[in-house]
Design a protein around this motif. Sequence first.
Motif, short mmCIF file in Angstrom:
data_model
loop_
_atom_site.label_atom_id
_atom_site.label_comp_id
_atom_site.label_asym_id
_atom_site.label_seq_id
_atom_site.Cartn_x
_atom_site.Cartn_y
_atom_site.Cartn_z
N LEU A 10 74.14 37.65 41.08
CA LEU A 10 73.58 36.33 41.30
C LEU A 10 73.50 35.47 40.03
O LEU A 10 72.98 34.37 40.07
CB LEU A 10 72.17 36.44 41.90
N GLY A 11 74.04 35.97 38.93
CA GLY A 11 73.92 35.28 37.65
C GLY A 11 74.33 33.83 37.67
O GLY A 11 73.58 32.94 37.24
N TYR A 12 75.52 33.54 38.19
CA TYR A 12 75.99 32.15 38.22
C TYR A 12 75.19 31.31 39.21
O TYR A 12 74.88 30.15 38.94
CB TYR A 12 77.48 32.08 38.55
N PHE A 41 71.36 33.25 32.54
CA PHE A 41 72.35 34.26 32.95
C PHE A 41 72.00 35.62 32.35
O PHE A 41 72.04 36.64 33.03
CB PHE A 41 73.75 33.81 32.51
N ALA A 42 71.63 35.63 31.06
CA ALA A 42 71.24 36.88 30.40
C ALA A 42 69.97 37.46 31.03
O ALA A 42 69.85 38.68 31.17
CB ALA A 42 71.05 36.65 28.91
N ALA A 43 69.04 36.61 31.43
CA ALA A 43 67.81 37.09 32.07
C ALA A 43 68.11 37.78 33.40
O ALA A 43 67.44 38.75 33.75
CB ALA A 43 66.84 35.93 32.27
N VAL A 44 69.11 37.31 34.11
CA VAL A 44 69.52 37.98 35.35
C VAL A 44 69.99 39.39 35.03
O VAL A 44 69.60 40.35 35.68
CB VAL A 44 70.61 37.19 36.11
N ARG A 45 70.81 39.52 34.00
CA ARG A 45 71.32 40.85 33.61
C ARG A 45 70.20 41.77 33.17
O ARG A 45 70.26 42.97 33.38
CB ARG A 45 72.36 40.71 32.49
N ARG A 46 69.13 41.21 32.56
CA ARG A 46 67.99 42.02 32.12
C ARG A 46 66.98 42.26 33.26
O ARG A 46 65.94 42.86 33.03
CB ARG A 46 67.26 41.32 30.96
N ARG A 47 67.28 41.75 34.44
CA ARG A 47 66.40 41.88 35.61
C ARG A 47 65.06 41.18 35.37
O ARG A 47 64.00 41.70 35.69
CB ARG A 47 66.23 43.34 36.02
N ARG A 63 61.93 32.72 35.85
CA ARG A 63 62.36 33.57 34.74
C ARG A 63 61.11 34.05 34.02
O ARG A 63 60.22 33.26 33.72
CB ARG A 63 63.23 32.75 33.80
N PHE A 64 61.06 35.35 33.74
CA PHE A 64 59.86 35.93 33.16
C PHE A 64 60.22 36.92 32.06
O PHE A 64 61.36 37.35 31.93
CB PHE A 64 59.02 36.61 34.24
#
Length: 138
Positions: A10-12, A41-47, A63-64
């Motif tokens: 779901l990053g993009y 985008f990086a926050a998505v990868r870091r969950r 984003r948290f």
Amino acid sequence: MKITIAESWLGYDVTYFFQDNIQENNDGISNKEFLCSDGAFAAVRRRQIVVAIENDQIVGALRFYPKRSTQTISLYQFAIRSSHRGQNLMGKMLQIFGDNPVEVSCPISSTMNGYYENSGWRLKENKRGNNIWEWMNC
């Protein structure tokens, strides 16, 4: 509606959602890095993104960053699609953090302070020109 931690695929979608739903001139933005699509985008990868999905579309995202030392969650940025505002979607999304308190920093002069005050957030302190608001799941 499904509320969950965003999966990497779901990053993009998340970055486009933030771009479409956060206005650069919003006076609640305390740091221009919140507008950086690479950070989201990086926050998505870091969950570290929570999404609300309805009919296969993102209708809310936040984003948290978890602060392990204080057992709190820092809310960095969030957006709710205009069609879903005023329905306590943010409160529902914050429930994913369980009993961990959530904190957000907002410039003292921002009109967003009214949102926090009217949405059940508690003003915790003033720090370096910002109000620190706290959300506790009850």
